[in-house]
Design a protein around this motif. Structure first.
Motif, PDB file in Angstrom:
ATOM      1  N   LEU A 133     -20.169  28.600 -16.774  1.00  0.00           N
ATOM      2  CA  LEU A 133     -19.590  27.372 -17.314  1.00  0.00           C
ATOM      3  C   LEU A 133     -19.746  27.310 -18.820  1.00  0.00           C
ATOM      4  O   LEU A 133     -20.853  27.417 -19.348  1.00  0.00           O
ATOM      5  CB  LEU A 133     -20.258  26.147 -16.676  1.00  0.00           C
ATOM      6  CG  LEU A 133     -19.821  24.783 -17.217  1.00  0.00           C
ATOM      7  CD1 LEU A 133     -18.334  24.560 -16.969  1.00  0.00           C
ATOM      8  CD2 LEU A 133     -20.656  23.671 -16.592  1.00  0.00           C
ATOM      9  N   VAL A 134     -18.610  27.123 -19.512  1.00  0.00           N
ATOM     10  CA  VAL A 134     -18.605  26.923 -20.957  1.00  0.00           C
ATOM     11  C   VAL A 134     -18.597  25.422 -21.227  1.00  0.00           C
ATOM     12  O   VAL A 134     -17.653  24.721 -20.869  1.00  0.00           O
ATOM     13  CB  VAL A 134     -17.375  27.589 -21.606  1.00  0.00           C
ATOM     14  CG1 VAL A 134     -17.302  27.258 -23.089  1.00  0.00           C
ATOM     15  CG2 VAL A 134     -17.424  29.102 -21.394  1.00  0.00           C
ATOM     16  N   TRP A 135     -19.641  24.920 -21.849  1.00  0.00           N
ATOM     17  CA  TRP A 135     -19.746  23.498 -22.143  1.00  0.00           C
ATOM     18  C   TRP A 135     -18.877  23.122 -23.333  1.00  0.00           C
ATOM     19  O   TRP A 135     -18.652  23.923 -24.238  1.00  0.00           O
ATOM     20  CB  TRP A 135     -21.207  23.132 -22.418  1.00  0.00           C
ATOM     21  CG  TRP A 135     -22.027  23.106 -21.165  1.00  0.00           C
ATOM     22  CD1 TRP A 135     -22.541  24.184 -20.502  1.00  0.00           C
ATOM     23  CD2 TRP A 135     -22.388  21.957 -20.404  1.00  0.00           C
ATOM     24  NE1 TRP A 135     -23.213  23.783 -19.383  1.00  0.00           N
ATOM     25  CE2 TRP A 135     -23.145  22.418 -19.292  1.00  0.00           C
ATOM     26  CE3 TRP A 135     -22.178  20.596 -20.552  1.00  0.00           C
ATOM     27  CZ2 TRP A 135     -23.667  21.556 -18.342  1.00  0.00           C
ATOM     28  CZ3 TRP A 135     -22.701  19.731 -19.606  1.00  0.00           C
ATOM     29  CH2 TRP A 135     -23.435  20.209 -18.518  1.00  0.00           C
ATOM     30  N   MET A 136     -18.401  21.885 -23.346  1.00  0.00           N
ATOM     31  CA  MET A 136     -17.523  21.409 -24.408  1.00  0.00           C
ATOM     32  C   MET A 136     -18.235  21.465 -25.763  1.00  0.00           C
ATOM     33  O   MET A 136     -19.399  21.099 -25.890  1.00  0.00           O
ATOM     34  CB  MET A 136     -17.065  19.973 -24.127  1.00  0.00           C
ATOM     35  CG  MET A 136     -16.171  19.839 -22.926  1.00  0.00           C
ATOM     36  SD  MET A 136     -15.644  18.126 -22.613  1.00  0.00           S
ATOM     37  CE  MET A 136     -14.461  17.926 -23.946  1.00  0.00           C
ATOM     38  N   ASN A 137     -17.470  21.935 -26.766  1.00  0.00           N
ATOM     39  CA  ASN A 137     -17.986  22.045 -28.125  1.00  0.00           C
ATOM     40  C   ASN A 137     -16.796  22.323 -29.026  1.00  0.00           C
ATOM     41  O   ASN A 137     -15.644  22.192 -28.586  1.00  0.00           O
ATOM     42  CB  ASN A 137     -19.036  23.173 -28.197  1.00  0.00           C
ATOM     43  CG  ASN A 137     -20.086  22.935 -29.267  1.00  0.00           C
ATOM     44  OD1 ASN A 137     -19.749  22.554 -30.388  1.00  0.00           O
ATOM     45  ND2 ASN A 137     -21.342  23.129 -28.914  1.00  0.00           N
ATOM     46  N   ASP A 138     -17.024  22.732 -30.264  1.00  0.00           N
ATOM     47  CA  ASP A 138     -15.898  23.203 -31.068  1.00  0.00           C
ATOM     48  C   ASP A 138     -15.442  24.543 -30.514  1.00  0.00           C
ATOM     49  O   ASP A 138     -16.182  25.223 -29.786  1.00  0.00           O
ATOM     50  CB  ASP A 138     -16.303  23.328 -32.543  1.00  0.00           C
ATOM     51  CG  ASP A 138     -17.440  24.323 -32.756  1.00  0.00           C
ATOM     52  OD1 ASP A 138     -17.164  25.535 -32.822  1.00  0.00           O
ATOM     53  OD2 ASP A 138     -18.608  23.884 -32.826  1.00  0.00           O
ATOM     54  N   VAL A 139     -14.212  24.942 -30.828  1.00  0.00           N
ATOM     55  CA  VAL A 139     -13.622  26.110 -30.177  1.00  0.00           C
ATOM     56  C   VAL A 139     -14.386  27.394 -30.486  1.00  0.00           C
ATOM     57  O   VAL A 139     -14.498  28.280 -29.626  1.00  0.00           O
ATOM     58  CB  VAL A 139     -12.131  26.261 -30.544  1.00  0.00           C
ATOM     59  CG1 VAL A 139     -11.309  25.139 -29.938  1.00  0.00           C
ATOM     60  CG2 VAL A 139     -11.930  26.312 -32.049  1.00  0.00           C
ATOM     61  N   GLU A 140     -14.921  27.528 -31.690  1.00  0.00           N
ATOM     62  CA  GLU A 140     -15.680  28.738 -32.029  1.00  0.00           C
ATOM     63  C   GLU A 140     -16.928  28.850 -31.168  1.00  0.00           C
ATOM     64  O   GLU A 140     -17.251  29.930 -30.644  1.00  0.00           O
ATOM     65  CB  GLU A 140     -16.064  28.722 -33.509  1.00  0.00           C
ATOM     66  CG  GLU A 140     -16.802  29.984 -33.952  1.00  0.00           C
ATOM     67  CD  GLU A 140     -17.136  29.983 -35.440  1.00  0.00           C
ATOM     68  OE1 GLU A 140     -17.871  30.901 -35.880  1.00  0.00           O
ATOM     69  OE2 GLU A 140     -16.663  29.085 -36.156  1.00  0.00           O
ATOM     70  N   SER A 141     -17.623  27.729 -30.994  1.00  0.00           N
ATOM     71  CA  SER A 141     -18.826  27.734 -30.164  1.00  0.00           C
ATOM     72  C   SER A 141     -18.482  28.020 -28.700  1.00  0.00           C
ATOM     73  O   SER A 141     -19.217  28.740 -28.012  1.00  0.00           O
ATOM     74  CB  SER A 141     -19.552  26.393 -30.270  1.00  0.00           C
ATOM     75  OG  SER A 141     -19.999  26.165 -31.593  1.00  0.00           O
ATOM     76  N   MET A 142     -17.357  27.464 -28.217  1.00  0.00           N
ATOM     77  CA  MET A 142     -16.968  27.720 -26.831  1.00  0.00           C
ATOM     78  C   MET A 142     -16.601  29.179 -26.620  1.00  0.00           C
ATOM     79  O   MET A 142     -16.938  29.773 -25.589  1.00  0.00           O
ATOM     80  CB  MET A 142     -15.822  26.795 -26.429  1.00  0.00           C
ATOM     81  CG  MET A 142     -16.247  25.339 -26.290  1.00  0.00           C
ATOM     82  SD  MET A 142     -15.054  24.299 -25.382  1.00  0.00           S
ATOM     83  CE  MET A 142     -13.695  24.279 -26.528  1.00  0.00           C
ATOM     84  N   LEU A 143     -15.932  29.786 -27.600  1.00  0.00           N
ATOM     85  CA  LEU A 143     -15.602  31.210 -27.482  1.00  0.00           C
ATOM     86  C   LEU A 143     -16.872  32.047 -27.447  1.00  0.00           C
ATOM     87  O   LEU A 143     -16.987  32.993 -26.649  1.00  0.00           O
ATOM     88  CB  LEU A 143     -14.706  31.636 -28.642  1.00  0.00           C
ATOM     89  CG  LEU A 143     -14.275  33.111 -28.656  1.00  0.00           C
ATOM     90  CD1 LEU A 143     -13.515  33.477 -27.378  1.00  0.00           C
ATOM     91  CD2 LEU A 143     -13.410  33.407 -29.880  1.00  0.00           C
ATOM     92  N   ASN A 144     -17.841  31.707 -28.274  1.00  0.00           N
ATOM     93  CA  ASN A 144     -19.118  32.424 -28.268  1.00  0.00           C
ATOM     94  C   ASN A 144     -19.818  32.270 -26.920  1.00  0.00           C
ATOM     95  O   ASN A 144     -20.368  33.246 -26.381  1.00  0.00           O
ATOM     96  CB  ASN A 144     -20.022  31.923 -29.389  1.00  0.00           C
ATOM     97  CG  ASN A 144     -19.554  32.354 -30.764  1.00  0.00           C
ATOM     98  OD1 ASN A 144     -18.852  33.354 -30.896  1.00  0.00           O
ATOM     99  ND2 ASN A 144     -19.931  31.606 -31.799  1.00  0.00           N
TER     100      ASN A 144
END
Length: 351
Positions: A133-144
Motif C-alpha cells: 500500500l502506497v499512502w497518500m502524499n506528494d507524487v514524488e514521495s508516492m513514487l518512492n
C-alpha cells in the motif's frame, strides 16, 4: 457454559505521517472484547471493534454505550452452536465493527483462546500474498514508496489517486511503469470517490494507459452514475465504500451496479458472516473479490487473515497494515517478500 464479557479500549499511534482521503490521522482507537466461560475464566476469546472515523456507519458518540449493552446481553448465556448467527441476534443493525469484534472473540474462545479462529493453512505458517500500500502524499514521495515496495518483494502495488493534481499523478504512474512492467507488477488504484461523475470516464481512459488491474470507488458511493461507469470503464471497477451499510441489500446492489470486483472490510461491511454472504453472492455473478484490513491492530488483522485463508484465494489481499503503529499489539504476524505470514512458534501479547 455461562458466558461473561467485558471490553477495554486502546489508542494506537501511527509511526509516520498517515494521510487518508478523510484527512491526516495521528492515531486510531479500537475497542477490544474479552469473552470467557465463568467456569474457566483463564481461557479468553478476544475480538477487536475498530470503527473508522468519518467512514464507518457506527462511528458515533454512543458507540461505547451500544457495545456495553451488547455485552450485557451476553452475560449468563450458554455457548452457542452457531457463533456467527448468535452474534447477529445480539448486535443491533448498523454496528458492523461490534459484530466483527464479537464474532471473532467467540470464535477465538471456541478454539481455546489462542488467537486461532479458523484451523487453516495461515495458522500453520502458509503465507498470504498481499498488495503493498502506497499512502497518500506528494507524487514524488508516492513514487518512492511504490519503488521501495517492489524492492521489498511486493508484486502487487496499490496507489491512491485523486488527492493530487491529476496530470502529476499520471506522470507518476508513467514513471512507475517505465521501470516496472505490467507483466511482472500488478497495479491497483484507489480513488476513494475523488472523481466527479462527469469527468470519471475521461480520467479512467487516461489511467488505463498504465496497465491498471482495477480501480476502487472512482466516484462517491451512492451516486446513480456508478452503474454506467462500471459498464463503460476501460479499467475494471471495484466497489468499496459503496458496500457500507448495504448488508440487507446485497443482491440489489450487485445486480444494479455490476462491478468487476468488490473489496471487503469486515469491520465496515457487516463482520465475518456478512462478508461470507457478500463473497457467495459475488461469485455466483462472476464478480471477483478481495479482503482488506481497515487499520485494525494485530488482533483484527489476524482474524481477517485467518478468515480469508479459508477461501484459498490466490489474488493478493489488502492486509499489509500490521506495522503502521508504534504501539501495536505484539504478535507472530510478519510481512516477508510481499506476503503476510503467521509464525506458528510466535507468541501473542497478553490482553
Amino acid at each position: 457454559m455461562p458466558l461473561s464479557g467485558s471490553f477495554f479500549s486502546k489508542t494506537f499511534v501511527f509511526g509516520f505521517d498517515a494521510r487518508t482521503s478523510r484527512g491526516p490521522m495521528r492515531d486510531k482507537r479500537s475497542w477490544f472484547i474479552r469473552i470467557f466461560d465463568t467456569r474457566n475464566p483463564d481461557v479468553v476469546g478476544v475480538g477487536e471493534c475498530g470503527p473508522l472515523p468519518g467512514l464507518s456507519i457506527d462511528d458515533m458518540p454512543h458507540f461505547e454505550t451500544v457495545l456495553a449493552d451488547v455485552l450485557e446481553r451476553v452475560e449468563g448465556q450458554e455457548m452457542p452452536q452457531d457463533a456467527e448467527a448468535w452474534v447477529r441476534q445480539l448486535v443491533p443493525p448498523g454496528f458492523p465493527s461490534i459484530t466483527f469484534g464479537l464474532e471473532t472473540a467467540m470464535l477465538d474462545l471456541v478454539n481455546g483462546g489462542r488467537r486461532v479462529l479458523f484451523d487453516n493453512d495461515f495458522v500453520r505458517g502458509v503465507p498470504i500474498p498481499i498488495n503493498g500500500l502506497v499512502w497518500m502524499n506528494d507524487v514524488e514521495s508516492m513514487l518512492n514508496q511504490a519503488n521501495q515496495l517492489v524492492n521489498r518483494g511486493f508484486t502487487c502495488i496499490k496507489i491512491k489517486v485523486g488527492g493530487c493534481d491529476f496530470d502529476e499523478e499520471c506522470r507518476m504512474l508513467e514513471a512507475f511503469r517505465k521501470v516496472h512492467d505490467r507483466n511482472r507488477i500488478t497495479l491497483r488504484l484507489d480513488a476513494n470517490g475523488a472523481f466527479a461523475p462527469n469527468e470519471a470516464l475521461a480520467k479512467l481512459k487516461r489511467l488505463s494507459a498504465f496497465g491498471v488491474h482495477s480501480i476502487e470507488q472512482p466516484i462517491k458511493a451512492g451516486l446513480p452514475e456508478m452503474a454506467d461507469i462500471c459498464s463503460a470503464s476501460p479499467i475494471p471497477i471495484a466497489l468499496d465504500e459503496e458496500l457500507i451499510g448495504k448488508e440487507q441489500s446485497k443482491d440489489a446492489l450487485l445486480d444494479a451496479i455490476k462491478p468487476a470486483f468488490i473489496v471487503l472490510k469486515p469491520t465496515l461491511h457487516g463482520g465475518i458472516l456478512h462478508c461470507r454472504e457478500w463473497i457467495s453472492k459475488a461469485e455466483k455473478r462472476g464478480i471477483g473479490w478481495w479482503i482488506t484490513s481497515a487499520l485494525e491492530s494485530g488482533i483484527g488483522l489476524n482474524a481477517i487473515s485467518q478468515f480469508v485463508s479459508a477461501f484459498r484465494s490466490t489474488i493478493p489481499q489488502g492486509l499489509g497494515t500490521g506495522s503502521i503503529y508504534t504501539n501495536n499489539i505484539s504478535s507472530p504476524l510478519k510481512v516477508v517478500n510481499g506476503c503476510l505470514m503467521n509464525d506458528p512458534q510466535g507468541t501473542w501479547e497478553l490482553l
